[in-house]
Design a protein around this motif. Structure first.
Motif, PDB file in Angstrom:
ATOM      1  N   ALA A 105      11.416  -6.437   0.557  1.00 47.14           N
ATOM      2  CA  ALA A 105      10.921  -5.145   0.759  1.00 47.14           C
ATOM      3  C   ALA A 105       9.414  -5.399   0.910  1.00 47.14           C
ATOM      4  CB  ALA A 105      11.236  -4.457  -0.446  1.00 47.14           C
ATOM      5  N   HIS A 108       7.687  -0.332  -1.741  1.00 46.90           N
ATOM      6  CA  HIS A 108       8.288  -0.144  -2.930  1.00 46.90           C
ATOM      7  C   HIS A 108       8.069   1.551  -3.393  1.00 46.90           C
ATOM      8  CE1 HIS A 108       9.361  -4.122  -3.986  1.00 46.90           C
ATOM      9  NE2 HIS A 108       8.149  -4.287  -3.585  1.00 46.90           N
ATOM     10  N   ASN A 111       5.242   3.402  -5.572  1.00 49.59           N
ATOM     11  CA  ASN A 111       4.333   2.284  -5.969  1.00 49.59           C
ATOM     12  C   ASN A 111       3.551   1.667  -4.965  1.00 49.59           C
ATOM     13  OD1 ASN A 111       2.942   0.353  -7.294  1.00 49.59           O
ATOM     14  ND2 ASN A 111       4.536  -0.647  -8.176  1.00 49.59           N
ATOM     15  N   GLY A 114       2.099  -1.616  -5.633  1.00 54.63           N
ATOM     16  CA  GLY A 114       2.966  -2.841  -5.647  1.00 54.63           C
ATOM     17  C   GLY A 114       3.799  -3.112  -4.544  1.00 54.63           C
ATOM     18  N   SER A 115       3.292  -2.351  -3.500  1.00 51.75           N
ATOM     19  CA  SER A 115       3.731  -2.571  -2.240  1.00 51.75           C
ATOM     20  C   SER A 115       3.076  -3.524  -1.281  1.00 51.75           C
ATOM     21  CB  SER A 115       4.067  -1.172  -1.373  1.00 51.75           C
ATOM     22  OG  SER A 115       4.755  -0.119  -1.913  1.00 51.75           O
TER      23      SER A 115
END
Length: 152
Positions: A105, A108, A111, A114-115
């Protein structure tokens, strides 16, 4: 850099909200159409256009089909969609975005920090060629992800 940009955005947003909450009201006249979005007072717009803009973004959801997909089509799909899907990543559809690529992925939901998609853009690694998205465009992508990365 990202921390100071976020801090500035939060500060401007709070400033805009504070100015709105100070008692200034937008009143409709009988001949005006009903407002379609939360609007900052005219004085606030002139003094802090960024705060007013942020208030409008917060008041409305970012649309994948109207705001995000056109950005991906402009900056990403030459390499990540259509005939080419480098690293198995296809950004030409919502489903492709959410599936990710060979490494998993890239988005996220909820987030943006966090991507991987956002990190690659912020680090200047993507797009590899051509024009880079503006900071406002990157912020739209971050907002969409932070709002849950919904297919709307």
């Amino acid at each position: 850099m990202m921390t100071s940009r976020r801090a500035l955005a939060i500060t401007l947003l709070l400033l805009g909200i504070g100015l709105i909450a100070c008692g200034t009201q937008v009143q409709a006249t009988p001949t005006s159409a009903p407002p379609t979005a939360v609007q900052a007072p005219a004085a606030t717009k002139a003094a802090t256009p960024t705060a007013a803009k942020l208030a409008l973004v917060v008041a409305s959801n970012v649309s994948f089909s109207k705001n995000i997909l056109p950005l991906f089509q402009n900056y990403c799909v030459n390499c990540h969609g259509g005939q080419r899907t480098e690293n198995g990543l296809n950004l030409s559809t919502y489903e492709g975005v959410m599936v990710g690529g060979k490494g998993g992925a890239v988005v996220h939901a909820g987030n943006a920090n966090g991507s991987q998609l956002v990190q690659m853009i912020l680090q200047g690694k993507m797009p590899k060629r051509g024009t880079k998205p503006t900071s406002d465009q990157v912020q739209l992508i971050e907002d969409w992800i932070n709002q849950g990365a919904v297919n709307n």
